[in-house]
Every structure is written in C-alpha cells, then in structure tokens.
Design a protein around this motif. Structure first.
Motif, short mmCIF file in Angstrom:
data_model
loop_
_atom_site.label_atom_id
_atom_site.label_comp_id
_atom_site.label_asym_id
_atom_site.label_seq_id
_atom_site.Cartn_x
_atom_site.Cartn_y
_atom_site.Cartn_z
N THR A 35 -10.13 -0.19 -1.55
CA THR A 35 -10.16 0.53 -2.83
C THR A 35 -9.37 -0.25 -3.89
N VAL A 36 -8.16 -0.69 -3.53
CA VAL A 36 -7.32 -1.45 -4.47
C VAL A 36 -8.09 -2.69 -4.96
N LEU A 49 0.96 3.13 6.79
CA LEU A 49 -0.41 3.60 7.03
C LEU A 49 -0.93 3.08 8.36
N VAL A 89 -9.23 1.17 4.27
CA VAL A 89 -9.91 1.84 3.15
C VAL A 89 -9.08 1.73 1.88
N ALA A 90 -7.75 1.93 2.00
CA ALA A 90 -6.88 1.86 0.82
C ALA A 90 -6.92 0.46 0.23
N ASP A 119 -6.62 1.90 10.10
CA ASP A 119 -7.90 2.32 9.52
C ASP A 119 -7.71 2.90 8.12
N THR A 120 -6.61 3.61 7.91
CA THR A 120 -6.30 4.11 6.56
C THR A 120 -6.02 2.92 5.63
N LEU A 136 0.84 -1.20 0.00
CA LEU A 136 0.00 0.00 0.00
C LEU A 136 0.88 1.25 0.00
#
Lengths: 247, 247
Positions: free
Chosen positions: A237-238, A226, A233-234, A229-230, A221
């Motif tokens: 998304t990926v 990160l 989401v990342a 929690d970040t 990532l």
C-alpha cells in the motif's frame, strides 16, 4: 476460477495459458470443466470472462460442456491488458496459510513478480511453487486483473542480493525503525522491489548488509510489530500510493 | 498468549484483565497456565510480560506453577501504555477465516475499536463476539501492543449511521472509485472510522446514503478489486500514514 464480485456480462473469470484471439477455441482442463459445469452450474452458451495474461480480457461462451472436459469460444475483447507496475515482492516464507495469503495479497495489490527468499531466520527449506502460483492465478481471477504475477523458486536472500539487477531499488521494511516514519516521499519511480523480513526479523549480518546497499531504502511500517502477511499488504500500500498505480 | 518476536527480558507476553501494579499477584486461568507451563515450558521464576490494556506493560515472574492454575507476581513497569489513535474499523463479516484475519489485522494496525456491521449484501446474521475478541487479544500480545481494541456486537450499518457520533469522520472505501486516487491528503485529524464494504460491494441505496453524509470521505484503494481482508489492511495503512501514528 472465481465468481466476480462486480456485475459485468460474464459472472465467472478464468485464467487460461493459451494465447487468446477472436474466434479462438479454448479447451478446458478437467478442473476448469468441473468448476464451470458442476460448481458454477454453467452450460452451453453461457458467458465466461477469460484472460491469458498477455492480451487483456475476452468474452467467451461455452461451446461444449462435458463431465471431464469442454471448450469455450472466444468472442470479443472486453478489457485491455493492464500490467502492474514493475514491482517485485520478496518475502521469507512462513507458515503455510500465511504464505498462501502473502501470495494472494501480492497478486491483488499489483506486484509483478513474487519471490520467496530464504533468510538467516527463515524456517522454510522449500516451497510448493506450483501451489503458490495457483494462488496467484486465483487472486488475479478474483480481483479483476488481466495479469498473473510469476511466483519464483525459493532463493537465498544473499544470492538474490549478489545478483541484484542494475537500476532496481529496494524498499526494505525494517521493524527496528518502528516509529521513525515511512520515507518513500521523494524516492524515484522505476523498477522496485519490496523486501519483507521473516518472523523474528533479519539477522544482524543481514541488516548490516541491507543498510549498506546503495539501492536500498529502509522504510518503517509504524510503531507496532506487524506479522509478515500484514506487513506485506501495508508495504505494498505504501509503495503503490507513493510510486505505483494508485495515483 | 504469544511468544515475542523481538528480544526483551520476557519472551512471552500475556494480556490479563486484572489491573496491574507493583507487587500485584496475578492468578492464571487454566488456559494461561497450560500455555505458559506446558506449551512454552516456563517454570517458577521465569519472566513473563503482562499488560492489562490500561497501565502499560509489566515484567512479572512465575510464582506458582500448577497443572491447571498458577500465579504471576508483577515486578516493574517496562513500557508505558500506548493507546492507538481514535480510529474505528467498521467491516461486513465474511467467511470465518477472513473475518478472524480482519480482526487480527485491525488490532495489529492500531484500530481502537472493531465494529462488525450488517450491510444489505452481508451474509452473516450473527458473529461470535467472544471468539473475535480473543483474536484481538492474541494480536495485541503478538504485536507488542499494550492496548486491546474492543470488538463490538454486530449492528446494522443503517443503525450505526443513524446514531453516528458528532465530530467523527468516516473514510469509506468505495470500489466504484477504482483508479480515482486516494484522497485523505488534507483531511482533518481527530476521531475517525473506516468502513470496508462486503464482498459484492454496497447496495445502490447504501452507496447513495454514504455519499450524501457530510462526515464521509470516499477513498479509492487502487485500480484492482481487493478482497475485504486486503482492503482492511490497505485502508488502515492509508489512514495511519496520513492521519495516524505512523508519522
């Protein structure tokens, strides 16, 4: 129980456990009645969007409004059921507020199941499953979804891996890969899970086991470390972009 | 001021405004001294990682530890400066906790500048720029970065668009595109900005203007309506993967 951010006939959406159908009466819990009548100031005849997680979204109207209870009557179906992809999010619980956020984000981003796991470096010994499930419900109400992901009980990561279902792939976000680039490009569609490590990362033993699993795909990532929690989401998304329902 | 999540020689990383160099003495503020000596219980001789946003990361040691002040001495450079891509994040401030989160996430995800903007449907009339900047500093300390993004003052979106710099592209996340698919695949590299709308979306006038701008690229973030803080992380992920430093 959340006001909608876009404009449709009903301004409020409510998840209910009871199966819905045309003409169906839906009794309201004390909490739901308080929200609709005291917080949102709705009254008899006002429209409410309702969904049960199985039959899509329905337009209902308030038929009875009391101080501690009330009822809706279900009119017509306004949206079909939309299931998320068959994706689980496994994560190690962290501080309360950030754990709540991960559950909310997983529901918004379209995970089908949310599984808190205990890793070698996880501090949490227990979770409040009912409270996390309520966050998933609220996120589904907020994001316009017609499905609520199930929040599972806390399990040991090693137990989850021992009982891993055949055919499910695992995207494993490894901060030790920082900068090596994500690598989902040509991975196969089908049932998947994403695993987000705890603050402090995985132990060497866990990392060795994860790397040896034939169904695990390590993914980076990016070059920065990160927060969990970040990263959740990342990673969602990926995955959604490469293999999910964003295409 | 954050303990590090991975293992290097120094367990604590600190951002300082003073330019750093070999042998440089770094006086500590009262808040920094409290954190290092009372919270982290460090003492004279202990290592601290420091960065100034311009010269990379340095190994420093505590030379003086008082109750209200103290000093570090900078020894050797341990990491080069790593700048994020030339990416701005424009967002409409929302509730306090979620605004704080957006700033934290933008710093972690590698935005170079963070610009709160007032849209037709933004409730916030003002922001606490200094408080948001402190969140960006803390996130940079936490994520291992050597750069702190600047948080700008609140500006009207229309003013920002009126003064748009030549050559900068704008990724504009439009919830009305839900399900239409992201579309950054063949966009050009170079200076970019991401714009995240407020809860309640853009006004019709704003959407019409945004769609007419030759430098704007509308992008969908999937079929679910995302909260602004979720959308910020998702949009930063989409951009970093396609055009940023994740490759």
């Amino acid at each position: 129980m959340t006001p909608m951010s876009d404009t449709r006939s009903a301004k409020v959406r409510l998840y209910v456990e009871q199966p819905l159908g045309e003409g169906q009466t839906v009794p309201l819990s004390r909490e739901q009645a308080h929200y609709l009548f005291s917080v949102m100031r709705l009254g008899v005849g006002d429209p409410v969007g309702v969904f049960d997680g199985h039959t899509g979204e329905w337009l209902a109207r308030i038929a009875d409004a009391g101080k501690r209870d009330g009822a809706l009557v279900c009119e017509t179906r306004t949206k079909p059921l939309r299931l998320p992809p068959d994706l689980w999010l496994l994560f190690a619980p962290i501080k309360k507020a950030r754990t709540d956020f991960i559950v909310e984000k997983a529901a918004e981003m379209g995970a089908a199941r949310i599984c808190p796991v205990q890793t070698d470096f996880t501090n949490a010994e227990r979770i409040r499953r009912d409270r996390l499930q309520a966050h998933a419900v609220e996120a589904a109400e907020q994001c316009g979804g017609t499905f609520v992901p199930e929040v599972c009980d806390l399990q040991r990561l090693s137990d989850v891996l021992d009982a891993w279902p055949e055919g499910r792939r695992l995207m494993f976000c490894d901060e030790m890969l920082a900068g090596a680039g994500a690598a989902l490009g040509d991975a196969a569609r089908g049932p998947w899970a994403i695993l987000i490590g705890p603050e402090g990362g995985f132990s060497d033993a866990e990392r060795a086991r994860l790397r040896s699993l034939p169904f695990a795909h390590p993914v980076s990532l990016g070059p920065r470390v990160l927060r969990a929690d970040t990263a959740a989401v990342a990673a969602l998304t990926v995955w959604q972009q490469a293999l999910g329902d964003w295409g």
